[in-house]
Design a protein around this motif. Sequence first.
Motif, short mmCIF file in Angstrom:
data_model
loop_
_atom_site.label_atom_id
_atom_site.label_comp_id
_atom_site.label_asym_id
_atom_site.label_seq_id
_atom_site.Cartn_x
_atom_site.Cartn_y
_atom_site.Cartn_z
N GLY A 32 0.63 -1.11 -0.16
CA GLY A 32 -0.12 -0.07 0.05
C GLY A 32 0.91 1.33 0.16
N LEU A 33 1.93 1.21 0.51
CA LEU A 33 3.01 2.25 0.41
C LEU A 33 4.21 2.21 -0.37
CD1 LEU A 33 2.69 2.91 4.36
CD2 LEU A 33 1.59 4.27 2.71
N HIS A 34 4.05 1.11 -1.27
CA HIS A 34 5.24 0.52 -1.94
C HIS A 34 5.33 1.08 -3.55
CE1 HIS A 34 2.23 -1.97 -3.49
NE2 HIS A 34 2.69 -2.39 -4.62
N LEU A 35 4.36 1.89 -3.93
CA LEU A 35 4.26 2.22 -5.29
C LEU A 35 5.45 3.19 -5.87
CD1 LEU A 35 0.24 2.95 -5.65
CD2 LEU A 35 1.75 0.70 -6.16
N TRP A 36 6.08 3.74 -5.04
CA TRP A 36 7.41 4.45 -5.18
C TRP A 36 8.49 3.78 -5.69
CZ3 TRP A 36 11.72 4.41 -2.63
CH2 TRP A 36 11.69 3.78 -1.41
N LEU A 37 8.67 2.64 -5.07
CA LEU A 37 9.85 1.73 -5.10
C LEU A 37 10.17 1.41 -6.66
CD1 LEU A 37 12.32 0.64 -3.97
CD2 LEU A 37 11.11 -1.28 -3.22
N PRO A 38 9.13 0.62 -7.42
CA PRO A 38 9.45 0.36 -8.73
C PRO A 38 9.77 1.48 -9.59
CG PRO A 38 7.38 -0.68 -7.93
CD PRO A 38 7.79 0.31 -7.00
N ARG A 39 9.14 2.57 -9.44
CA ARG A 39 9.52 3.63 -10.47
C ARG A 39 10.82 4.21 -10.17
NH1 ARG A 39 6.47 6.92 -13.71
NH2 ARG A 39 7.34 8.90 -14.23
N ALA A 40 11.07 4.46 -8.51
CA ALA A 40 12.49 4.87 -8.48
C ALA A 40 13.54 4.01 -8.90
CB ALA A 40 12.51 4.97 -7.07
N HIS A 41 13.35 2.70 -9.05
CA HIS A 41 14.41 1.72 -9.48
C HIS A 41 14.57 1.97 -10.98
CE1 HIS A 41 16.07 -0.41 -6.17
NE2 HIS A 41 14.98 -0.89 -5.68
N VAL A 42 13.62 1.99 -11.40
CA VAL A 42 13.43 1.94 -13.19
C VAL A 42 14.20 3.42 -13.78
CG1 VAL A 42 12.18 2.28 -15.26
CG2 VAL A 42 11.64 0.62 -13.33
N GLU A 43 13.86 4.48 -12.52
CA GLU A 43 14.36 5.73 -13.18
C GLU A 43 15.91 5.96 -12.93
OE1 GLU A 43 12.97 7.91 -15.48
OE2 GLU A 43 10.97 6.68 -15.40
N ALA A 44 16.17 5.33 -11.63
CA ALA A 44 17.54 5.55 -11.18
C ALA A 44 18.69 4.81 -12.21
CB ALA A 44 17.60 4.80 -9.80
N ASN A 45 19.90 5.24 -12.07
CA ASN A 45 21.10 4.82 -12.57
C ASN A 45 21.63 3.57 -11.64
OD1 ASN A 45 22.29 5.96 -10.58
ND2 ASN A 45 23.13 7.72 -11.73
N LEU A 46 22.47 2.97 -12.31
CA LEU A 46 23.07 1.91 -11.54
C LEU A 46 23.51 2.00 -10.12
CD1 LEU A 46 24.20 -1.02 -11.19
CD2 LEU A 46 26.42 -0.24 -12.50
N ALA A 47 24.30 3.33 -9.76
CA ALA A 47 24.51 3.26 -8.35
C ALA A 47 23.38 4.09 -7.70
CB ALA A 47 25.67 4.80 -8.39
N GLY A 48 22.21 4.42 -7.90
CA GLY A 48 21.11 4.83 -7.32
C GLY A 48 20.56 3.41 -6.89
N SER A 49 20.37 2.47 -7.84
CA SER A 49 19.74 1.24 -7.71
C SER A 49 20.43 0.44 -6.65
CB SER A 49 19.68 0.49 -8.78
OG SER A 49 18.77 1.16 -9.89
N ILE A 50 21.70 0.64 -6.54
CA ILE A 50 22.58 -0.25 -5.54
C ILE A 50 22.39 0.28 -4.31
CG2 ILE A 50 24.93 -0.81 -5.02
CD1 ILE A 50 25.67 -0.92 -7.95
N VAL A 51 22.31 1.64 -4.19
CA VAL A 51 22.37 2.23 -2.87
C VAL A 51 20.75 2.06 -2.23
CG1 VAL A 51 22.60 4.47 -1.42
CG2 VAL A 51 24.03 3.79 -3.21
N LEU A 52 19.94 2.30 -3.11
CA LEU A 52 18.39 2.27 -2.85
C LEU A 52 18.28 0.77 -2.22
CD1 LEU A 52 15.65 3.47 -2.26
CD2 LEU A 52 15.45 2.84 -4.85
#
Length: 252
Positions: free
Chosen positions: A15-35
Motif C-alpha cells: 500500500g505504500l510501495h508504489l514509489w519503489l518500482p518507479r524509483a528503481h526504473v528511473e535510477a542509474n546503477l549507483a542509485g539502484s545499488i544504494v537504494l
Amino acid sequence: MGFFVGFAVKLPLFGLHLWLPRAHVEANLAGSIVLAGVLLKLGSFGLFRYSLFLMPASTYYNKPLIYTLCILGIIYCSFTTIRQFDLKRIIAYSSVSHMGAATLGLVGSNSIGLHGSVFLMLAHGLTAPGLFIAVSFLYFKLSTKNLKYYSGLTSLLPLLMTNFLILNLANLGLPLTANFIVGFGPIPLTYNLSTISNNLAVRSTTNLIDCTRLEFFGLTPIVILVLALGLIPQSIILILTNVIDLTSARMI
C-alpha cells in the motif's frame, strides 16, 4: 503509530510501495545499488531499533495490522513480479516481497524470527544490488531491459549469465545460498514466488563480449559472498545474537 507509518513507507510495506518500482526504473546503477542495498534497510532498522526497543507495547498492539500488510505485500508483489517484463521492475517488486518477509520476522516476538529477519536483510542487501549490477551490464550490451527481446544468452555470455543465474537462484532461496537460511526464520511456510527467469533472449546477438575485467570484479565478489553466507551462516549469526536476544527479551 506515526513511527511505524514512516518506517513502513521506507521499507516499503504493501500500500505504500508504489514509489519503489518507479524509483528503481528511473535510477542509474549507483542509485539502484544504494537504494536496494542500504536505503530500504533503514526502514527495517528503524522498526527494529526504535519500535521494538523503545515501543514494544505499541508494536504488540499493532501486530495484526503489520501481519496483514506483510502477508498482502508478499502475495500481491509476488504475483505482480511475475507479470512484469522490465528487469528492474521485476527486482523492485521482488524487493517489496522480501522486505515484507523481513518485517514479518521482526514483529514475530521470538528470537528465531528476529535472527531470520536480520539475516534476510543482509542477504537481500547482497543479492538485490548484485542483480541490478548484472541487469545494468546486460543493458549496456543489449540496450534493452525488456524480457520480450531476450533469448539464449548463456552460450554467448557464459560467465556473466552464470553469475546472474546464481544471484537469481539465491533470490529464490536455493540451498547453499544466503537467502535459503532465512527460510527457517521469518516465514518458514511461505514460498516466495518473486524471482527472475534465467531463460533470457535478445534481439541481436552479434559482437557480444562476455564479462570484461570491470564486470567480472564488480559482480563475482557479490556472488562469492552470497554463497559464503549460505555455506557458513554461523559467522554472521554469532555476531547478531547478543543484540537480537536483547531485543527479543524486551518485546511483549
